[in-house]
Write a protein that holds these residues in place. Structure first.
Motif, PDB file in Angstrom:
ATOM      1  N   ARG B  44       0.731  -1.231   0.019  1.00 26.64           N
ATOM      2  CA  ARG B  44      -0.061  -0.074  -0.086  1.00 26.64           C
ATOM      3  C   ARG B  44       0.774   1.210  -0.043  1.00 26.64           C
ATOM      4  O   ARG B  44       1.785   1.284   0.835  1.00 26.64           O
ATOM      5  N   GLN B  45       0.618   2.025  -0.724  1.00 23.71           N
ATOM      6  CA  GLN B  45       1.382   3.453  -1.083  1.00 23.71           C
ATOM      7  C   GLN B  45       0.933   4.389   0.201  1.00 23.71           C
ATOM      8  O   GLN B  45      -0.022   4.712   0.297  1.00 23.71           O
ATOM      9  N   GLY B  58      -0.396   9.023  -0.518  1.00 20.41           N
ATOM     10  CA  GLY B  58      -0.991   7.918  -1.203  1.00 20.41           C
ATOM     11  C   GLY B  58      -2.048   7.308  -0.501  1.00 20.41           C
ATOM     12  O   GLY B  58      -2.879   8.254  -0.053  1.00 20.41           O
ATOM     13  N   ASP B  59      -2.363   5.941  -0.432  1.00 20.82           N
ATOM     14  CA  ASP B  59      -3.704   5.560   0.086  1.00 20.82           C
ATOM     15  C   ASP B  59      -3.682   5.377   1.612  1.00 20.82           C
ATOM     16  O   ASP B  59      -4.676   5.476   2.204  1.00 20.82           O
ATOM     17  N   VAL B  60      -2.442   5.456   2.313  1.00 19.01           N
ATOM     18  CA  VAL B  60      -2.587   5.190   3.728  1.00 19.01           C
ATOM     19  C   VAL B  60      -1.479   6.310   4.455  1.00 19.01           C
ATOM     20  O   VAL B  60      -0.393   5.942   5.074  1.00 19.01           O
ATOM     21  N   PRO B  61      -1.553   7.659   3.970  1.00 18.53           N
ATOM     22  CA  PRO B  61      -0.652   8.585   4.561  1.00 18.53           C
ATOM     23  C   PRO B  61      -0.592   8.896   6.154  1.00 18.53           C
ATOM     24  O   PRO B  61       0.227   9.462   6.646  1.00 18.53           O
ATOM     25  N   GLU B  62      -1.744   8.595   7.004  1.00 19.24           N
ATOM     26  CA  GLU B  62      -1.971   8.761   8.183  1.00 19.24           C
ATOM     27  C   GLU B  62      -0.841   8.344   9.001  1.00 19.24           C
ATOM     28  O   GLU B  62      -0.587   7.215   9.141  1.00 19.24           O
ATOM     29  N   GLY B  63      -0.310   9.465   9.867  1.00 21.13           N
ATOM     30  CA  GLY B  63       0.738   8.983  10.737  1.00 21.13           C
ATOM     31  C   GLY B  63       2.228   9.196  10.312  1.00 21.13           C
ATOM     32  O   GLY B  63       3.146   8.826  10.897  1.00 21.13           O
ATOM     33  N   TYR B  64       2.224   9.457   9.128  1.00 20.44           N
ATOM     34  CA  TYR B  64       3.512   9.501   8.321  1.00 20.44           C
ATOM     35  C   TYR B  64       3.805  11.052   7.688  1.00 20.44           C
ATOM     36  O   TYR B  64       2.884  11.482   7.272  1.00 20.44           O
ATOM     37  N   LYS B  65       5.041  11.322   7.612  1.00 16.84           N
ATOM     38  CA  LYS B  65       5.405  12.590   6.780  1.00 16.84           C
ATOM     39  C   LYS B  65       6.621  12.224   6.046  1.00 16.84           C
ATOM     40  O   LYS B  65       7.358  11.370   6.357  1.00 16.84           O
ATOM     41  N   VAL B  66       6.764  12.939   4.816  1.00 19.13           N
ATOM     42  CA  VAL B  66       7.686  12.968   4.012  1.00 19.13           C
ATOM     43  C   VAL B  66       8.454  14.297   3.462  1.00 19.13           C
ATOM     44  O   VAL B  66       7.789  15.187   3.760  1.00 19.13           O
TER      45      VAL B  66
END
Lengths: 113, 116
Positions: B44-45, B58-66
């Motif tokens: 999953r992206q 992408g599809d599952v961005p919650e809780g992440y940063k880039v």
């Protein structure tokens, strides 16, 4: 229903067998089709890449795309124990802004000596 | 050798402790992406980047940063990790936009993250 369906296996074959791996999909807009191989504890690596319909051959590997049936296949001839891995299909509707691929869950293959 | 390098390969951390997974590619690829792989859910992206300073969910961005400050690097940041972020993470890169080019991804070797 998932956009891409792939039988998870496991598939176990003797060395030298012809292996057929398949994916079905529901989105008729898909144009780009790929097969990746993933060894245990490694990242996926691109095996075959096909645009639109037809067949593509690379050594012991042949990829087929049947857009009318929404069905893609990967054939492995003269399978070897080193082919034991998980095979993932992936596809995309276009080469647009997000090179987003829709992935199958992968088929686990074991080739026994 | 053309490759995508991720670090670390394995990481065990505690809930809430910020962490960064680094990703670097040496192929001058414009496009980079982060995936997580979970049993039964597949790849999953999480986020992707079309070029420097251009990122999107992408599809599952919650809780992440880039962030993408340089073309070769695309780190994944978990500001406050939680146990449901325990997963196998992959960074991938590919050539820039060309509808008829082979734009298959090159993947890193993965980062197995456990959040306790």
């Amino acid at each position: 229903q998932k956009e891409v369906e792939q039988d998870p296996g496991p598939l176990s074959v003797p060395e030298g067998a012809i292996v057929s791996l398949n994916c079905t999909y529901s989105n008729s807009a898909f144009q780009y089709f790929m097969w990746y191989r993933q060894y245990s504890r490694k990242g996926p690596e691109l095996l075959m890449y096909t645009y639109s319909s037809g067949n593509k051959e690379d050594g012991r590997f042949t990829a087929q795309v049947d857009k009318s049936s929404k069905y893609i296949s990967l054939f492995i001839r003269d399978s070897q124990p080193s082919d034991s891995a998980t095979y993932l299909c992936a596809m995309s509707p276009n080469a647009g802004n997000n090179r987003k691929l829709i992935w199958g869950l992968g088929t686990s293959l074991a080739v026994n000596p | 050798e053309a490759q995508v390098t991720q670090n670390p390969r394995y990481l065990i951390t505690v809930t809430g402790k910020k962490l960064t997974v680094t990703c670097s590619q040496n192929m001058n690829h414009e496009y980079m992406s982060w995936y997580r792989q979970d049993p039964g859910l597949g790849l999953r992206q999480i986020y992707y980047s079309m070029n420097v300073e251009v990122t999107d969910k992408g599809d599952v961005p919650e809780g992440y940063k880039v962030s993408r400050k340089e073309k070769r690097n695309f780190p994944l940041i978990l500001e406050s990790p939680s146990p449901n972020q325990t997963s196998l993470y992959f960074c991938a890169s590919s050539l820039g936009p060309n509808p008829h080019a082979n734009y298959g991804y090159t993947f890193g070797s993965g980062t197995r993250l456990t959040v306790v």
